[in-house]
Design a protein around this motif. Structure first.
Motif, PDB file in Angstrom:
ATOM      1  N   TYR A  37      19.604  64.244 -34.585  1.00 41.75           N
ATOM      2  CA  TYR A  37      18.305  64.491 -33.966  1.00 41.75           C
ATOM      3  C   TYR A  37      17.218  65.026 -34.900  1.00 41.75           C
ATOM      4  N   VAL A  38      17.605  65.617 -36.019  1.00 43.98           N
ATOM      5  CA  VAL A  38      16.608  66.307 -36.860  1.00 43.98           C
ATOM      6  C   VAL A  38      16.328  65.587 -38.173  1.00 43.98           C
ATOM      7  N   TYR A  39      17.366  65.312 -38.945  1.00 46.09           N
ATOM      8  CA  TYR A  39      17.148  64.710 -40.258  1.00 46.09           C
ATOM      9  C   TYR A  39      16.344  63.403 -40.209  1.00 46.09           C
ATOM     10  N   PRO A  40      16.574  62.532 -39.212  1.00 50.67           N
ATOM     11  CA  PRO A  40      15.768  61.295 -39.182  1.00 50.67           C
ATOM     12  C   PRO A  40      14.270  61.567 -39.043  1.00 50.67           C
ATOM     13  N   ASN A  41      13.914  62.714 -38.493  1.00 50.66           N
ATOM     14  CA  ASN A  41      12.507  63.055 -38.276  1.00 50.66           C
ATOM     15  C   ASN A  41      11.883  63.825 -39.439  1.00 50.66           C
ATOM     16  N   GLN A  60      11.050  66.314 -28.526  1.00 47.94           N
ATOM     17  CA  GLN A  60      10.469  65.635 -27.366  1.00 47.94           C
ATOM     18  C   GLN A  60      11.289  64.457 -26.842  1.00 47.94           C
ATOM     19  N   PRO A  61      11.891  63.614 -27.711  1.00 47.54           N
ATOM     20  CA  PRO A  61      12.661  62.481 -27.178  1.00 47.54           C
ATOM     21  C   PRO A  61      13.879  62.885 -26.348  1.00 47.54           C
ATOM     22  N   ILE A  62      14.390  64.101 -26.549  1.00 49.95           N
ATOM     23  CA  ILE A  62      15.600  64.520 -25.824  1.00 49.95           C
ATOM     24  C   ILE A  62      15.365  65.722 -24.905  1.00 49.95           C
ATOM     25  N   TRP A  63      14.130  66.206 -24.854  1.00 49.42           N
ATOM     26  CA  TRP A  63      13.869  67.430 -24.090  1.00 49.42           C
ATOM     27  C   TRP A  63      14.154  67.246 -22.603  1.00 49.42           C
ATOM     28  N   LEU A 106       6.080  72.709 -24.486  1.00 51.27           N
ATOM     29  CA  LEU A 106       7.154  71.972 -23.818  1.00 51.27           C
ATOM     30  C   LEU A 106       7.441  72.606 -22.459  1.00 51.27           C
ATOM     31  N   PRO A 107       7.821  71.803 -21.458  1.00 48.03           N
ATOM     32  CA  PRO A 107       8.159  72.382 -20.156  1.00 48.03           C
ATOM     33  C   PRO A 107       9.448  73.183 -20.249  1.00 48.03           C
ATOM     34  N   VAL A 115      14.691  62.074 -17.017  1.00 52.89           N
ATOM     35  CA  VAL A 115      14.438  60.644 -16.926  1.00 52.89           C
ATOM     36  C   VAL A 115      15.687  59.982 -16.348  1.00 52.89           C
ATOM     37  N   VAL A 116      15.496  59.061 -15.439  1.00 55.67           N
ATOM     38  CA  VAL A 116      16.638  58.423 -14.796  1.00 55.67           C
ATOM     39  C   VAL A 116      17.230  57.372 -15.729  1.00 55.67           C
ATOM     40  N   HIS A 117      18.438  57.599 -16.172  1.00 56.54           N
ATOM     41  CA  HIS A 117      19.182  56.644 -16.989  1.00 56.54           C
ATOM     42  C   HIS A 117      20.436  56.253 -16.221  1.00 56.54           C
ATOM     43  N   HIS A 118      21.235  55.394 -16.840  1.00 62.26           N
ATOM     44  CA  HIS A 118      22.528  55.097 -16.243  1.00 62.26           C
ATOM     45  C   HIS A 118      23.314  56.398 -16.147  1.00 62.26           C
ATOM     46  N   ALA A 119      23.817  56.703 -14.953  1.00 65.91           N
ATOM     47  CA  ALA A 119      24.546  57.949 -14.753  1.00 65.91           C
ATOM     48  C   ALA A 119      25.738  58.008 -15.703  1.00 65.91           C
ATOM     49  N   ALA A 120      25.854  59.094 -16.428  1.00 71.22           N
ATOM     50  CA  ALA A 120      26.897  59.209 -17.444  1.00 71.22           C
ATOM     51  C   ALA A 120      27.778  60.420 -17.190  1.00 71.22           C
ATOM     52  N   LEU A 121      29.019  60.278 -17.549  1.00 67.06           N
ATOM     53  CA  LEU A 121      29.982  61.370 -17.435  1.00 67.06           C
ATOM     54  C   LEU A 121      29.814  62.322 -18.615  1.00 67.06           C
ATOM     55  N   PRO A 122      29.804  63.634 -18.400  1.00 69.90           N
ATOM     56  CA  PRO A 122      29.781  64.568 -19.532  1.00 69.90           C
ATOM     57  C   PRO A 122      30.991  64.319 -20.427  1.00 69.90           C
TER      58      PRO A 122
END
Length: 305
Positions: A37-41, A60-63, A106-107, A115-122
């Motif tokens: 999440y960090v180094y690419p940015n 922001q992309p994962i908040w 940030l909120p 954001v609604v994505h395909h429901a995923a299992l933890p």
């Protein structure tokens, strides 16, 4: 003198603190989330120049989609920048500080609308889920298990034929014509995936190259694209979707392993740039993916939980 980069400082921070952390996996998790999440940015940005806009680019992309992971990443960035200041590599306020700073930009996690994505299992629940899945009967349950073990898309599983499988090489080669990116995709088959295929081969004599691994009721047709969803319904797991297990795999790779981001992205057949393409063509990335998929296979039986 060449400016010290954020990534260099981060690696120094991890090395300096690793001895005080509870186990080696904690250090690996730090490295994995930073690489993802960090180094690419802003990993290559001089630590003295890291500013609020860099921190926001990572968060922001994962908040909203991964609030717990995002909060953890923010805290790690803050700690690394505090470390850099203590080492006199930067001055001024920390742009990753929450109180009085990012709280204004940030909120809060309590107010985030995911954001609604395909429901995923933890990912922490994968072994428990797989134990329940393996208690199900029928070809559809086997198809879902194979999809999870290979981190494949449902359509790739439904269209899979025995001719695409090389049991000796422990590889499933999906042709470009069936891939979203229109590029051939080789999938390393873990021990559990191979065991599943070998079980199916014994149960069904029709393993000719052109035959579907998961055939449907109609002659020469694969299972219905609703087959896996129906398995989840029988299990009373309306909270997850077949496609969502790709997110489960991706989160597991980032949070639980130290594999580089590009290896996990390649395992998902994501096109993520020239760096991955070059590594893929060298061949070493495939072997790294093989090691990753073996770990994922062990995770599904509880060895990694």
């Amino acid at each position: 003198m060449k400016a010290i980069t954020f990534e260099t400082v981060a690696e120094g921070y991890i090395k300096a603190h690793a001895a005080g952390w509870r186990n080696s996996k904690h250090a690996a998790q730090w490295g994995a989330t930073l690489r993802t999440y960090v180094y690419p940015n802003f990993g290559s940005v001089a630590v003295v120049d890291v500013a609020t806009e860099h921190v926001l680019a990572a968060l922001q992309p994962i908040w909203s989609t991964k609030p717990e992971t995002a909060a953890r990443v923010r805290g790690r960035i803050e700690s690394i920048l505090d470390y850099a200041k203590a080492m006199k590599w930067r001055q001024g306020e920390n742009p990753a500080t929450w109180r009085g700073h990012l709280v204004k930009l940030l909120p809060s996690r309590a107010k985030v609308a995911p954001v609604v994505h395909h429901a995923a299992l933890p990912w922490t629940e994968i072994a428990t889920f797989m134990a329940a899945l393996r208690g199900q009967t029928g070809l559809s349950a086997c198809a879902l298990e194979f999809t999870i073990l290979t981190a494949a898309r449902s359509g790739e599983t439904f269209g899979a034929t025995w001719g695409e499988i090389d049991l000796e090489a422990k590889t499933w080669t999906v042709p470009a014509s069936r891939m979203k990116a229109a590029r051939e995709h080789r999938v390393p088959l873990s021990a559990p995936a191979l065991a599943l295929l070998e079980k199916l081969a014994k149960l069904r004599p029709d393993t000719e190259p052109g035959r579907y691994i998961f055939p449907g009721a109609a002659a020469r047709k694969p299972l219905s694209n609703m087959a896996m969803t129906m398995v989840l319904r029988r299990m009373k797991r309306g909270d997850v979707t077949p496609h969502g297990f790709r997110s489960t795999f991706r989160d597991w790779a980032a949070e639980k392993t130290s594999f580089p981001n590009e290896v996990a992205e390649a395992a998902l057949a994501h096109v993520v740039g020239d760096k991955v393409e070059a590594a893929y063509r060298r061949g070493d990335l495939f072997e790294k993916r093989r090691a990753m998929m073996e770990e994922w296979g062990r995770a599904t039986v509880g060895a990694m939980t």
